[in-house]
Scaffold this motif. Structure first.
Motif: not given
Length: 181
Positions: A80, A84, A154
């Motif tokens: 992440n 992200n 996730l």
């Protein structure tokens, strides 16, 4: 017998006009705007494990080792932190959008495809869970199949050897029905 260039272009054009083409997009499509390749995504994790990466590295296996040692939550956090982000304007993706693929299959976690479609006000279905398959409206929207999951979920990303992917039967059906490049 393999197709020559002219035969390929003729066949591809016919399938495109019939809206029967699918595209596979790997990490290279997002790399042009700064997202990592699989190699660069997993390089820091390999370093923490005292491993080196080469062309024979199995990234799913490496992720499984990392998950076993540091926990699945830590693996998801690390992915992440890298994936992200908001960069999405990709000239490459925009050129691919112009071709008119009706189905796109990707192993990418990021939302570069989706954000580029959104910026052009083109409707799509994002499919990354088996439950999403009921949302498919063939030939009405672009279908983006996220084979390894999506960064927005996730818990559902596939990074380890314990593969949980979209229905293999549906994938095979699409590959048989449509041209796939």
């Amino acid at each position: 017998m393999p197709l020559n260039k002219e035969q390929f272009l003729n066949q591809f054009t016919r399938q495109a006009l019939d809206e029967r083409i699918s595209l596979f997009v790997g990490a290279g499509a997002s790399a042009d705007i700064g997202y990592p390749s699989w190699y660069n995504l997993f390089k820091p994790l390999a370093k923490e494990l005292g491993m080196t990466l080469d062309e024979s590295t199995n990234y799913y296996r490496l992720a499984q080792y990392y998950s076993n040692k540091f926990g699945r939550a830590e693996l998801r956090k690390r992915i992440n932190d890298i994936i992200n982000k908001n960069e999405f304007h990709s000239p490459l993706i925009n050129e691919l959008i112009d071709i008119g693929f009706t189905n796109i299959w990707t192993t990418n976690y990021d939302n570069v495809l989706e954000n580029n479609y959104n910026s052009r006000n083109i409707l799509f279905n994002k499919l990354f869970r088996d439950a999403d398959l009921s949302n498919i409206e063939l030939n009405k929207r672009i279908n983006i199949y996220k084979m390894n999951g999506d960064i927005t979920n996730l818990d559902g990303i596939v990074a380890t050897r314990r593969v949980k992917s979209i229905s293999k039967l549906f994938c095979i059906e699409d590959l048989i029905r449509r041209g796939f490049i």
